[in-house]
Design a protein around this motif. Structure first.
Motif, PDB file in Angstrom:
ATOM      1  N   GLU A   1     -14.373   7.541  -9.228  1.00  0.00           N
ATOM      2  CA  GLU A   1     -13.742   8.387 -10.249  1.00  0.00           C
ATOM      3  C   GLU A   1     -13.264   9.720  -9.670  1.00  0.00           C
ATOM      4  O   GLU A   1     -12.289  10.298 -10.139  1.00  0.00           O
ATOM      5  N   ALA A   2     -13.989  10.224  -8.643  1.00  0.00           N
ATOM      6  CA  ALA A   2     -13.662  11.540  -8.083  1.00  0.00           C
ATOM      7  C   ALA A   2     -12.547  11.492  -7.050  1.00  0.00           C
ATOM      8  O   ALA A   2     -12.208  12.528  -6.462  1.00  0.00           O
ATOM      9  N   LEU A   3     -11.958  10.322  -6.818  1.00  0.00           N
ATOM     10  CA  LEU A   3     -10.841  10.245  -5.882  1.00  0.00           C
ATOM     11  C   LEU A   3      -9.658  11.052  -6.415  1.00  0.00           C
ATOM     12  O   LEU A   3      -9.477  11.175  -7.632  1.00  0.00           O
ATOM     13  N   PRO A   4      -8.819  11.584  -5.528  1.00  0.00           N
ATOM     14  CA  PRO A   4      -7.617  12.307  -5.977  1.00  0.00           C
ATOM     15  C   PRO A   4      -6.726  11.424  -6.835  1.00  0.00           C
ATOM     16  O   PRO A   4      -6.786  10.181  -6.766  1.00  0.00           O
ATOM     17  N   GLY A   5      -5.875  12.044  -7.621  1.00  0.00           N
ATOM     18  CA  GLY A   5      -5.042  11.311  -8.563  1.00  0.00           C
ATOM     19  C   GLY A   5      -4.065  10.344  -7.924  1.00  0.00           C
ATOM     20  O   GLY A   5      -3.628   9.386  -8.560  1.00  0.00           O
TER      21      GLY A   5
ATOM     22  N   LEU B   1      -5.761  -1.549 -10.045  1.00  0.00           N
ATOM     23  CA  LEU B   1      -6.331  -0.924 -11.230  1.00  0.00           C
ATOM     24  C   LEU B   1      -5.813   0.500 -11.432  1.00  0.00           C
ATOM     25  O   LEU B   1      -5.722   0.990 -12.548  1.00  0.00           O
ATOM     26  N   ARG B   2      -5.519   1.155 -10.301  1.00  0.00           N
ATOM     27  CA  ARG B   2      -5.138   2.562 -10.370  1.00  0.00           C
ATOM     28  C   ARG B   2      -4.223   2.868  -9.202  1.00  0.00           C
ATOM     29  O   ARG B   2      -4.494   2.470  -8.072  1.00  0.00           O
ATOM     30  N   GLY B   3      -3.144   3.569  -9.464  1.00  0.00           N
ATOM     31  CA  GLY B   3      -2.218   3.914  -8.399  1.00  0.00           C
ATOM     32  C   GLY B   3      -0.841   4.150  -8.944  1.00  0.00           C
ATOM     33  O   GLY B   3      -0.562   3.905 -10.127  1.00  0.00           O
ATOM     34  N   VAL B   4       0.046   4.577  -8.078  1.00  0.00           N
ATOM     35  CA  VAL B   4       1.392   4.967  -8.535  1.00  0.00           C
ATOM     36  C   VAL B   4       2.188   3.782  -9.048  1.00  0.00           C
ATOM     37  O   VAL B   4       3.122   3.960  -9.835  1.00  0.00           O
ATOM     38  N   THR B   5       1.847   2.572  -8.599  1.00  0.00           N
ATOM     39  CA  THR B   5       2.615   1.407  -9.067  1.00  0.00           C
ATOM     40  C   THR B   5       1.841   0.626 -10.127  1.00  0.00           C
ATOM     41  O   THR B   5       2.220  -0.469 -10.480  1.00  0.00           O
ATOM     42  N   ALA B   6       0.710   1.185 -10.588  1.00  0.00           N
ATOM     43  CA  ALA B   6      -0.070   0.472 -11.597  1.00  0.00           C
ATOM     44  C   ALA B   6       0.690   0.416 -12.923  1.00  0.00           C
ATOM     45  O   ALA B   6       1.414   1.338 -13.281  1.00  0.00           O
ATOM     46  N   PRO B   7       0.524  -0.678 -13.659  1.00  0.00           N
ATOM     47  CA  PRO B   7       1.232  -0.793 -14.943  1.00  0.00           C
ATOM     48  C   PRO B   7       0.684   0.193 -15.963  1.00  0.00           C
ATOM     49  O   PRO B   7      -0.433   0.616 -15.888  1.00  0.00           O
TER      50      PRO B   7
ATOM     51  N   ALA C   1     -18.030  13.438  -4.296  1.00  0.00           N
ATOM     52  CA  ALA C   1     -16.855  14.282  -4.517  1.00  0.00           C
ATOM     53  C   ALA C   1     -16.511  15.075  -3.265  1.00  0.00           C
ATOM     54  O   ALA C   1     -15.333  15.204  -2.898  1.00  0.00           O
ATOM     55  N   ALA C   2     -17.549  15.595  -2.573  1.00  0.00           N
ATOM     56  CA  ALA C   2     -17.314  16.360  -1.342  1.00  0.00           C
ATOM     57  C   ALA C   2     -16.734  15.463  -0.258  1.00  0.00           C
ATOM     58  O   ALA C   2     -15.827  15.868   0.485  1.00  0.00           O
ATOM     59  N   LEU C   3     -17.243  14.229  -0.178  1.00  0.00           N
ATOM     60  CA  LEU C   3     -16.734  13.285   0.821  1.00  0.00           C
ATOM     61  C   LEU C   3     -15.272  12.960   0.549  1.00  0.00           C
ATOM     62  O   LEU C   3     -14.440  13.004   1.461  1.00  0.00           O
ATOM     63  N   PHE C   4     -14.936  12.632  -0.694  1.00  0.00           N
ATOM     64  CA  PHE C   4     -13.556  12.287  -1.017  1.00  0.00           C
ATOM     65  C   PHE C   4     -12.622  13.463  -0.748  1.00  0.00           C
ATOM     66  O   PHE C   4     -11.495  13.285  -0.267  1.00  0.00           O
ATOM     67  N   GLY C   5     -13.098  14.673  -1.054  1.00  0.00           N
ATOM     68  CA  GLY C   5     -12.283  15.842  -0.780  1.00  0.00           C
ATOM     69  C   GLY C   5     -12.025  16.027   0.704  1.00  0.00           C
ATOM     70  O   GLY C   5     -10.902  16.342   1.119  1.00  0.00           O
ATOM     71  N   LYS C   6     -13.061  15.812   1.515  1.00  0.00           N
ATOM     72  CA  LYS C   6     -12.903  15.928   2.966  1.00  0.00           C
ATOM     73  C   LYS C   6     -11.981  14.844   3.503  1.00  0.00           C
ATOM     74  O   LYS C   6     -11.109  15.108   4.350  1.00  0.00           O
TER      75      LYS C   6
ATOM     76  N   LEU D   1       0.844  -1.196   0.000  1.00  0.00           N
ATOM     77  CA  LEU D   1       0.000   0.000   0.000  1.00  0.00           C
ATOM     78  C   LEU D   1       0.878   1.245   0.000  1.00  0.00           C
ATOM     79  O   LEU D   1       1.829   1.335   0.784  1.00  0.00           O
ATOM     80  N   THR D   2       0.562   2.180  -0.870  1.00  0.00           N
ATOM     81  CA  THR D   2       1.346   3.416  -0.923  1.00  0.00           C
ATOM     82  C   THR D   2       0.486   4.660  -0.754  1.00  0.00           C
ATOM     83  O   THR D   2       1.007   5.727  -0.455  1.00  0.00           O
ATOM     84  N   ALA D   3      -0.825   4.541  -0.960  1.00  0.00           N
ATOM     85  CA  ALA D   3      -1.692   5.717  -1.006  1.00  0.00           C
ATOM     86  C   ALA D   3      -2.353   6.014   0.330  1.00  0.00           C
ATOM     87  O   ALA D   3      -2.481   5.149   1.203  1.00  0.00           O
ATOM     88  N   LYS D   4      -2.807   7.248   0.436  1.00  0.00           N
ATOM     89  CA  LYS D   4      -3.573   7.676   1.604  1.00  0.00           C
ATOM     90  C   LYS D   4      -5.030   7.226   1.483  1.00  0.00           C
ATOM     91  O   LYS D   4      -5.635   6.798   2.456  1.00  0.00           O
ATOM     92  N   LEU D   5      -5.587   7.310   0.276  1.00  0.00           N
ATOM     93  CA  LEU D   5      -6.952   6.867   0.022  1.00  0.00           C
ATOM     94  C   LEU D   5      -6.908   5.616  -0.844  1.00  0.00           C
ATOM     95  O   LEU D   5      -6.309   5.619  -1.930  1.00  0.00           O
ATOM     96  N   VAL D   6      -7.532   4.552  -0.361  1.00  0.00           N
ATOM     97  CA  VAL D   6      -7.489   3.249  -1.031  1.00  0.00           C
ATOM     98  C   VAL D   6      -8.915   2.722  -1.186  1.00  0.00           C
ATOM     99  O   VAL D   6      -9.692   2.733  -0.229  1.00  0.00           O
ATOM    100  N   ALA D   7      -9.245   2.265  -2.381  1.00  0.00           N
ATOM    101  CA  ALA D   7     -10.568   1.685  -2.627  1.00  0.00           C
ATOM    102  C   ALA D   7     -10.416   0.248  -3.108  1.00  0.00           C
ATOM    103  O   ALA D   7      -9.525  -0.058  -3.905  1.00  0.00           O
TER     104      ALA D   7
END
Length: 382
Positions: free
Chosen positions: A357-361, A376-382, A333-338, A27-33
């Motif tokens: 989709e509205a999660l930060p990059g 599927l998505r993240g800094v180590t994704a192919p 979007a408001a929840l993810f931002g908070k 795990l590398t991210a702060k927000l994980v789905a």
């Protein structure tokens, strides 16, 4: 909230847990789905994380029931936690044929799960809590006790000791115990019960202030008004802790005949209730719409996450099961931002990747399927 210490899981490993023979997640991210079909095991991952703190986990399951059905009866959850720039390995589990779960920190056995609170605080919101406001008072007491535990690590053991003392008193009444034994036991009940009530009241007071502070943030979630109510609180309001203990002891003594006939103790903090209102409408939460109740719960959890960071100095890890399914795109979007601004790590689940989709990059999204995972998505994704 970056001024607080932030505990972050950088690796999670499950062995013999629910549907998983083994599962390891870097795990590398702060927000994980975690996304995938119902029954894939997404909630099981959240439950595993919930065992990395004090208590019985988000399902309150019997320890033996957590083990994989075709396994040997043992299970384990291990994680690497990054805190203050240092990595610590924590873990917990059940050895086959032994009672109680074991806890290890950096490979050393420790006594009691409360030790884990030094490294990570875990809070959660799961679909089973959607009926919190309309369900029995016992559910709301348990909810409040978990909120209190996150900011007061001694609270869980205090509640357990109080409930055990109450059971002993009820048994002694039923068996016709002597006045001397009852008096000694009631002293213990009064001390523990008063401490439990005071801790809950302090949490409610702090949470009320945090909700008021949050009202200025213009979040699209209604604000709750919370209070602790019950006969014990009403009869001891304004008293000092020692006077409360004295009053409770007298209540117990005066109520022996009535309690003996009822087979249970009919007054005390074990019967108190967390009352929640939709503040803007001055309406009990139980009378609000299903959507409003969900939004009130989300607001409460967000306020408590901020409170936990403020009181403990450590941002909590949040577990949000199926959190996005019943929110419109603007609220999502408001929840993810908070959640992003809270500073702590957040784990979420959903059946559809599009919900996130509205999660930060820099967020990570894992597909959970066939008892395994795929990034599927993240800094180590192919």
């Amino acid at each position: 909230m970056t001024e607080f210490r932030t505990a972050r899981l950088t690796r999670l490993s499950l062995t013999g847990f629910r549907n998983y023979t083994t599962l390891t997640l870097p795990l590398t991210a702060k927000l994980v789905a975690f996304v995938g079909p119902n029954g894939a095991g997404k909630t099981n991952i959240l439950e595993a994380i919930s065992f990395l703190t004090a208590g019985r986990g988000l399902r309150r399951a019997a320890l033996a029931d957590v083990a994989r059905k075709d396994g040997d009866g043992s299970w384990s959850v291990a994680a690497t936690v990054l805190l203050d720039g240092m990595e610590t390995k924590i873990g917990t589990g059940l050895a086959a044929g032994t009672p109680g779960r074991k806890v290890r920190i950096d490979g050393e056995d420790v006594r009691g799960s409360e030790s884990l609170l030094d490294y990570v605080r875990v809070l959660w919101l799961v679909p089973s809590m959607d009926g919190l406001f309309t369900g029995p008072a016992s559910d709301r007491r348990r909810f409040l006790d978990r909120l209190t535990l996150a900011i007061d690590p001694a609270h869980g053991r205090r509640v357990g000791d109080f409930e055990n003392a109450l059971r002993q008193r009820n048994r002694l009444l039923d068996q016709g115990g002597s006045d001397a034994f009852l008096t000694a036991l009631e002293l213990q009940v009064a001390e523990l019960g008063t401490a439990v009530s005071i801790a809950r009241s302090e949490t409610v007071g702090l949470l009320t202030q945090m909700i008021a502070d949050q009202a200025a943030q213009d979040l699209p979630f209604p604000h709750a008004a919370v209070s602790l109510e019950g006969a014990f609180e009403a009869e001891t309001i304004g008293l000092s802790a020692s006077d409360r203990e004295d009053a409770y002891r007298q209540m117990l003594k005066d109520g022996r005949a009535r309690d003996r006939a009822a087979g249970r103790t009919l007054n005390g903090p074990h019967l108190s209730d967390l009352k929640v209102q939709h503040a803007a409408k001055s309406m009990p939460a139980a009378q609000s719409s299903t959507g409003e109740q969900k939004a009130l719960l989300i607001g409460l959890i967000l306020a408590h996450a901020e409170l936990t960071a403020k009181v403990s100095g450590m941002t909590p890890v949040l577990l949000l099961d199926e959190i996005a399914a019943h929110l419109d795109p603007n609220r999502r979007a408001a929840l993810f931002g908070k959640l992003d601004t809270l500073g702590g790590q957040v784990f979420m689940t959903g059946t559809d990747e599009a919900l996130f989709e509205a999660l930060p990059g820099d967020a990570e999204v894992f597909e959970i399927k066939d008892n395994g995972s795929r990034l599927l998505r993240g800094v180590t994704a192919p």
